[in-house]
Design an enzyme around this catalytic site. Structure first.
Site, mmCIF file in Angstrom:
data_model
loop_
_atom_site.group_PDB
_atom_site.id
_atom_site.type_symbol
_atom_site.label_atom_id
_atom_site.label_comp_id
_atom_site.label_asym_id
_atom_site.label_seq_id
_atom_site.Cartn_x
_atom_site.Cartn_y
_atom_site.Cartn_z
ATOM 1 N N LYS A 9 38.440 45.240 47.218
ATOM 2 C CA LYS A 9 38.266 44.824 48.619
ATOM 3 C C LYS A 9 37.688 45.958 49.477
ATOM 4 O O LYS A 9 37.667 47.129 49.042
ATOM 5 C CB LYS A 9 39.612 44.338 49.155
ATOM 6 C CG LYS A 9 40.131 43.069 48.454
ATOM 7 C CD LYS A 9 41.428 42.562 49.081
ATOM 8 C CE LYS A 9 41.917 41.296 48.389
ATOM 9 N NZ LYS A 9 43.162 40.760 49.013
ATOM 10 N N PHE A 57 47.331 33.883 58.949
ATOM 11 C CA PHE A 57 46.560 35.117 58.768
ATOM 12 C C PHE A 57 45.115 34.853 58.314
ATOM 13 O O PHE A 57 44.371 35.789 58.072
ATOM 14 C CB PHE A 57 47.256 36.044 57.761
ATOM 15 C CG PHE A 57 47.510 35.427 56.399
ATOM 16 C CD1 PHE A 57 46.506 35.334 55.459
ATOM 17 C CD2 PHE A 57 48.768 34.930 56.073
ATOM 18 C CE1 PHE A 57 46.732 34.773 54.203
ATOM 19 C CE2 PHE A 57 49.009 34.365 54.823
ATOM 20 C CZ PHE A 57 47.982 34.285 53.890
ATOM 21 N N ARG A 85 46.967 40.731 37.104
ATOM 22 C CA ARG A 85 47.964 40.588 38.174
ATOM 23 C C ARG A 85 49.054 41.652 38.035
ATOM 24 O O ARG A 85 49.547 42.176 39.038
ATOM 25 C CB ARG A 85 48.589 39.186 38.145
ATOM 26 C CG ARG A 85 47.627 38.035 38.429
ATOM 27 C CD ARG A 85 47.127 37.977 39.836
ATOM 28 N NE ARG A 85 48.171 37.843 40.822
ATOM 29 C CZ ARG A 85 47.929 37.504 42.102
ATOM 30 N NH1 ARG A 85 46.697 37.253 42.543
ATOM 31 N NH2 ARG A 85 48.920 37.421 42.960
ATOM 32 N N THR A 91 51.499 41.490 46.330
ATOM 33 C CA THR A 91 50.587 41.350 47.470
ATOM 34 C C THR A 91 50.873 42.404 48.540
ATOM 35 O O THR A 91 49.951 43.024 49.070
ATOM 36 C CB THR A 91 50.743 39.937 48.094
ATOM 37 O OG1 THR A 91 50.630 38.966 47.046
ATOM 38 C CG2 THR A 91 49.695 39.689 49.155
ATOM 39 N N ARG A 102 48.009 48.375 43.768
ATOM 40 C CA ARG A 102 48.351 48.213 45.188
ATOM 41 C C ARG A 102 49.353 49.266 45.648
ATOM 42 O O ARG A 102 49.270 49.746 46.786
ATOM 43 C CB ARG A 102 48.842 46.793 45.443
ATOM 44 C CG ARG A 102 47.664 45.804 45.516
ATOM 45 C CD ARG A 102 48.116 44.374 45.506
ATOM 46 N NE ARG A 102 47.051 43.453 45.899
ATOM 47 C CZ ARG A 102 47.123 42.144 45.687
ATOM 48 N NH1 ARG A 102 48.179 41.589 45.099
ATOM 49 N NH2 ARG A 102 46.118 41.359 46.064
ATOM 50 N N ASN A 112 44.804 45.205 50.963
ATOM 51 C CA ASN A 112 45.598 45.494 49.758
ATOM 52 C C ASN A 112 44.738 45.745 48.514
ATOM 53 O O ASN A 112 45.148 45.464 47.395
ATOM 54 C CB ASN A 112 46.662 44.411 49.546
ATOM 55 C CG ASN A 112 46.069 43.037 49.324
ATOM 56 O OD1 ASN A 112 44.848 42.875 49.287
ATOM 57 N ND2 ASN A 112 46.917 42.052 49.141
ATOM 58 N N HIS A 115 41.706 41.884 44.758
ATOM 59 C CA HIS A 115 42.018 40.465 44.537
ATOM 60 C C HIS A 115 41.998 40.222 43.034
ATOM 61 O O HIS A 115 41.182 40.808 42.316
ATOM 62 C CB HIS A 115 40.954 39.560 45.182
ATOM 63 C CG HIS A 115 40.971 38.165 44.612
ATOM 64 N ND1 HIS A 115 41.851 37.218 45.049
ATOM 65 C CD2 HIS A 115 40.267 37.607 43.597
ATOM 66 C CE1 HIS A 115 41.680 36.114 44.316
ATOM 67 N NE2 HIS A 115 40.717 36.319 43.439
HETATM 68 P P1 ATP Z 1 44.633 37.856 46.313
HETATM 69 O O1 ATP Z 1 44.453 36.342 46.335
HETATM 70 O O2 ATP Z 1 43.742 38.570 47.295
HETATM 71 O O3 ATP Z 1 44.561 38.401 44.920
HETATM 72 P P2 ATP Z 1 47.458 37.539 46.309
HETATM 73 O O4 ATP Z 1 47.194 36.450 45.313
HETATM 74 O O5 ATP Z 1 48.379 38.642 45.883
HETATM 75 O O6 ATP Z 1 46.114 38.189 46.793
HETATM 76 P P3 ATP Z 1 47.662 35.518 48.349
HETATM 77 O O7 ATP Z 1 48.957 34.879 48.741
HETATM 78 O O8 ATP Z 1 46.688 34.735 47.528
HETATM 79 O O9 ATP Z 1 48.016 36.917 47.658
HETATM 80 O O10 ATP Z 1 46.952 35.986 49.702
HETATM 81 C C1 ATP Z 1 45.573 36.274 49.727
HETATM 82 C C2 ATP Z 1 45.331 37.478 50.599
HETATM 83 O O11 ATP Z 1 45.655 37.151 51.942
HETATM 84 C C3 ATP Z 1 46.227 38.688 50.282
HETATM 85 O O12 ATP Z 1 45.756 39.498 49.259
HETATM 86 C C4 ATP Z 1 46.181 39.427 51.591
HETATM 87 O O13 ATP Z 1 44.967 40.181 51.723
HETATM 88 C C5 ATP Z 1 46.195 38.286 52.591
HETATM 89 N N1 ATP Z 1 47.555 37.974 53.022
HETATM 90 C C6 ATP Z 1 48.503 37.321 52.320
HETATM 91 N N2 ATP Z 1 49.650 37.203 53.014
HETATM 92 C C7 ATP Z 1 49.416 37.803 54.208
HETATM 93 C C8 ATP Z 1 50.177 38.018 55.388
HETATM 94 N N3 ATP Z 1 51.426 37.591 55.486
HETATM 95 N N4 ATP Z 1 49.582 38.681 56.418
HETATM 96 C C9 ATP Z 1 48.304 39.102 56.332
HETATM 97 N N5 ATP Z 1 47.523 38.923 55.245
HETATM 98 C C10 ATP Z 1 48.060 38.294 54.209
HETATM 99 MG MG MG Z 2 45.780 34.864 45.651
#
Ligand code: ATP
Ligand code: MG
Length: 137
Positions: A9, A57, A85, A91, A102, A112, A115
């Site tokens: 990212k 968000f 993962r 996350t 992370r 973070n 992805h």
């Molecule tokens: P990614 O899909 O980016 O791999 P993830 O699967 O760990 O991350 P998701 O729940 O899919 O988490 O959320 C996608 C992205 O949205 C997160 O990586 C983060 O950048 C953002 N995000 C998730 N939760 C929050 C939150 N509570 N506040 C702000 N941003 C968030």
């Molecule tokens: Mg995700």
């Protein structure tokens, strides 16, 4: 062999830790099968994260994902989806296990660092979103 989609990212690209992050993958049995650096458009980012469009968000997430260039990769290896993962960590970097990407490189739950596809079915969709079949080796 599985394939999964990884994005380094904008926060991690800005910090110049691209090489360190790719090293984590290669050291742990995930091979880079495709790679490109690109600036996501707002439309790309909205489509890519469309599952989150109802979340509070969402607009912040889109602004963050287009705030600078990203590195998009296809990673290949045994159990690549889960392995990626695990290497990424939770996350929220505060909850991520020691030694995960992370925990070591992310600043916040939003910025973070990486992805990773969350299941094999989404990995296929996400890989096709970014790469033509003949661009993955
Ligand atoms: P990614 O899909 O980016 O791999 P993830 O699967 O760990 O991350 P998701 O729940 O899919 O988490 O959320 C996608 C992205 O949205 C997160 O990586 C983060 O950048 C953002 N995000 C998730 N939760 C929050 C939150 N509570 N506040 C702000 N941003 C968030
Ligand atoms: Mg995700």
């Amino acid at each position: 062999m599985e394939q999964t989609l990884s994005i380094i990212k904008p926060d991690a690209v800005k910090k110049s830790v691209v090489g360190k992050i790719i090293d984590r993958f290669e050291t742990n049995g995930l091979r880079v099968a495709a790679i490109k650096k690109m600036q996501l458009s707002k439309k790309d980012a909205e489509q890519f994260y469309s599952v989150h469009k109802e979340r509070s968000f969402f607009s912040d997430l889109i602004q963050f994902m287009i705030s600078g260039p990203v590195i998009v990769m296809v990673l290949e290896g045994e159990n690549a989806v889960l392995k990626n993962r695990e290497l990424m960590g939770s996350t929220n970097p505060k909850e991520a296990k020691k030694g995960t990407i992370r925990a070591d490189f992310a600043d916040s739950v939003e910025a973070n660092a990486v992805h990773g596809s969350d299941c094999l079915e989404n990995a296929k969709i996400e890989i096709e979103f970014f790469f033509a079949k003949n661009a993955v080796y």
